[in-house]
Scaffold this active site. Structure first.
Site, mmCIF file in Angstrom:
data_model
loop_
_atom_site.group_PDB
_atom_site.id
_atom_site.type_symbol
_atom_site.label_atom_id
_atom_site.label_comp_id
_atom_site.label_asym_id
_atom_site.label_seq_id
_atom_site.Cartn_x
_atom_site.Cartn_y
_atom_site.Cartn_z
ATOM 1 N N GLY A 8 -5.789 1.987 4.230
ATOM 2 C CA GLY A 8 -4.185 1.887 3.848
ATOM 3 C C GLY A 8 -4.615 3.446 4.617
ATOM 4 N N ASP A 34 -4.418 -0.184 8.387
ATOM 5 C CA ASP A 34 -4.339 -0.761 7.693
ATOM 6 C C ASP A 34 -3.052 -1.843 7.950
ATOM 7 O OD1 ASP A 34 -1.597 1.239 5.976
ATOM 8 O OD2 ASP A 34 -1.228 -0.307 6.514
ATOM 9 N N ARG A 36 -1.243 -2.845 8.279
ATOM 10 C CA ARG A 36 0.284 -2.683 9.421
ATOM 11 C C ARG A 36 0.180 -1.929 10.164
ATOM 12 N NH1 ARG A 36 3.779 1.167 5.896
ATOM 13 N NH2 ARG A 36 2.369 1.685 4.314
ATOM 14 N N TYR A 141 -0.313 0.554 -13.179
ATOM 15 C CA TYR A 141 -1.114 1.313 -11.990
ATOM 16 C C TYR A 141 -2.039 2.322 -12.880
ATOM 17 C CZ TYR A 141 -1.024 5.419 -9.255
ATOM 18 O OH TYR A 141 -1.393 6.265 -7.980
HETATM 19 C C1 AKB Z 1 2.728 8.095 -8.462
HETATM 20 O O1 AKB Z 1 3.622 8.800 -9.059
HETATM 21 O O2 AKB Z 1 3.069 6.667 -8.110
HETATM 22 C C2 AKB Z 1 1.894 8.947 -7.626
HETATM 23 C C3 AKB Z 1 0.789 9.544 -8.785
HETATM 24 C C4 AKB Z 1 0.830 10.456 -9.071
HETATM 25 O O3 AKB Z 1 -0.769 8.224 -8.677
HETATM 26 N N1 AKB Z 1 2.442 9.749 -7.307
#
Ligand code: AKB
Length: 332
Positions: A8, A34, A36, A141
Site C-alpha cells: 500500500g 501497491d 496501483r 473500519y
Molecule cells: C480515518 O479517518 O479513517 C483515518 C484514521 C483516523 O484512521 N485517518
C-alpha cells in the site's frame, strides 16, 4: 541488514514512509509495492512492484524474491470508505493482513501494521482513551482494526512473529492526499485555505479528535520497529498522538497564517457519526514509557510547515490534486 517490503506504498503514509525508510536502510533495501503503479513520484526512485496483497502467493513471491525480513503492511480502506463498502473493507483489511502474517510466519519477517483511533468506539472512555480499554467500535473500519490488532498479537504469541503496531490518529500531510477517511478535513482545509481562502467542513466546529503531522507518524512507525523488544509490554497497537484538534481550532491556527481565512460547516451525518464514536483524546503514555515516543510538531509548527510546502506545491500543480478519492488498497 534490514530488507523491507512496504505494501500500500502509494497511499498517504507510504508515500512519505518509503523515502524515510530508504534514507535509514538504503535505497535498494526498501521495495515499495501497491496495487496501483504510480506514474511519477519518489516511490519510483527505488525498487517498486505492483502487488495485490489479496493474492497470497504473490505476497510470498515478492517477499521471497526481495529476501525481506520486515514488512510494513499499509494496504487498507479508511473509515468513511469502509462505511460505504463494508464487505470490501472487511475483505481487503482482513484478507490482506492474514496473507501478510502467514508469509511473515513462513519467511521469518517482522510486521508493522497501522491501527487507528478508529479501533475505539462509543463505549471507550473518551478523554483520554487509555492504552488498554474497552474496544467495541461501531464502524466496519473499527471492526477490522480491532480484529487486526488481535490477529497480530496472536501471531506474536502463537508463532513468534515480531508484530508491532500503532493506533494512528488523523494524519495531516502535504505530499499525498488521504482518501476516504473521517479526518481528511484536516488536510483539505489547508489546500482550500491557499486556493480559495475558505473551506466548508464536513464535521461540526467542535468535533475534537487526535491528530499528528506526517513526519512524526513516519518516525513513530520506524521507531516502534527499532524498539528494544525486551522493553515492550504492548505490541498491537500503541496509542500515539501529537495534538487534539477541532475544525474551529484548526481554522484559527490557519487564520493566523492566512488572514481572512473563512470556515463554514455542512455536516456529513455519516462522517460526523464516525467521529463522535471516537475518543476526544487518547493516552499515549505506554508508547512514551516503552519505546520513548515523543512528538515534535504541534499545531503552530505543523501549520507553518504545511503552508510553506503547499504554497510551493500548489504553485507548481494547482488544480491537479484530488482529495477524498477512494483509497483503494493504498491506505497509509
Ligand atoms: C480515518 O479517518 O479513517 C483515518 C484514521 C483516523 O484512521 N485517518
Amino acid at each position: 541488514m534490514t530488507k523491507i517490503v512496504v505494501t500500500g506504498a502509494a497511499g498517504q503514509v507510504g508515500t512519505e514512509l518509503v523515502p524515510a525508510l530508504r534514507e535509514v536502510y538504503g535505497e535498494t533495501e526498501v521495495l515499495a509495492t501497491d496495487v496501483r503503479v504510480p506514474g511519477t513520484g519518489t516511490l519510483l526512485d527505488g525498487p517498486f512492484e505492483a502487488l495485490d496483497c489479496l493474492d497470497a502467493a504473490a505476497v510470498a513471491e515478492v517477499v521471497r524474491r526481495h529476501a525481506a525480513d520486515t514488512i510494513y503492511h499499509l494496504a487498507a480502506l479508511l473509515s468513511a470508505s469502509a462505511e460505504q463498502k463494508p464487505q470490501l473493507a472487511y475483505e481487503v483489511n482482513m484478507g490482506t493482513l492474514v496473507n501478510v502474517l502467514e508469509v511473515a510466519r513462513d519467511a521469518h519477517c517482522a510486521v508493522f501494521t497501522p491501527s487507528s483511533i478508529g479501533a475505539f468506539g462509543p463505549g471507550t472512555p473518551s478523554d483520554p482513551a487509555p492504552q488498554d480499554t474497552v474496544q467495541r467500535p461501531s464502524t466496519m473500519y473499527g471492526v477490522t482494526k480491532v480484529a487486526g490488532e488481535l490477529l497480530c498479537d496472536y501471531y506474536h504469541s502463537r508463532f513468534g512473529v515480531d508484530t508491532r503496531g500503532l493506533r494512528f490518529p488523523g494524519l495531516i500531510s502535504h505530499v499525498a492526499p488521504p482518501g476516504g477517511g473521517t479526518t481528511d478535513y484536516a488536510v483539505e482545509i489547508y489546500y482550500d485555505a491557499l486556493e480559495s481562502g475558505r473551506y466548508t467542513c464536513f464535521l461540526s466546529a467542535d468535533t475534537q479528535l487526535d491528530m499528528m503531522y506526517m513526519p512524526d507518524a513516519v518516525r513513530a512507525a520506524i521507531e516502534v520497529m527499532e524498539a528494544d523488544p525486551s522493553r515492550l509490554r504492548h505490541r498491537n497497537a500503541f496509542n500515539v498522538t501529537a495534538m487534539q484538534l477541532t475544525p474551529a481550532t484548526l481554522a484559527d491556527a490557519i487564520r493566523a497564517e492566512v488572514p481572512g481565512f473563512e470556515i463554514a460547516y455542512d455536516v456529513d451525518p455519516v462522517r460526523q457519526r464516525i467521529a463522535e464514536s471516537w475518543p476526544r483524546r487518547i493516552d499515549d503514555s505506554a508508547a512514551r514509557d516503552e519505546w520513548g515516543w515523543s512528538h515534535r510538531y504541534d499545531l503552530a509548527s505543523m501549520t507553518k510547515d504545511m503552508l510553506t510546502h503547499l504554497k510551493a506545491k500548489l504553485g507548481a500543480d494547482a488544480g491537479h490534486r484530488k482529495l477524498g478519492a477512494d483509497a483503494g488498497h493504498g491506505r497509509n
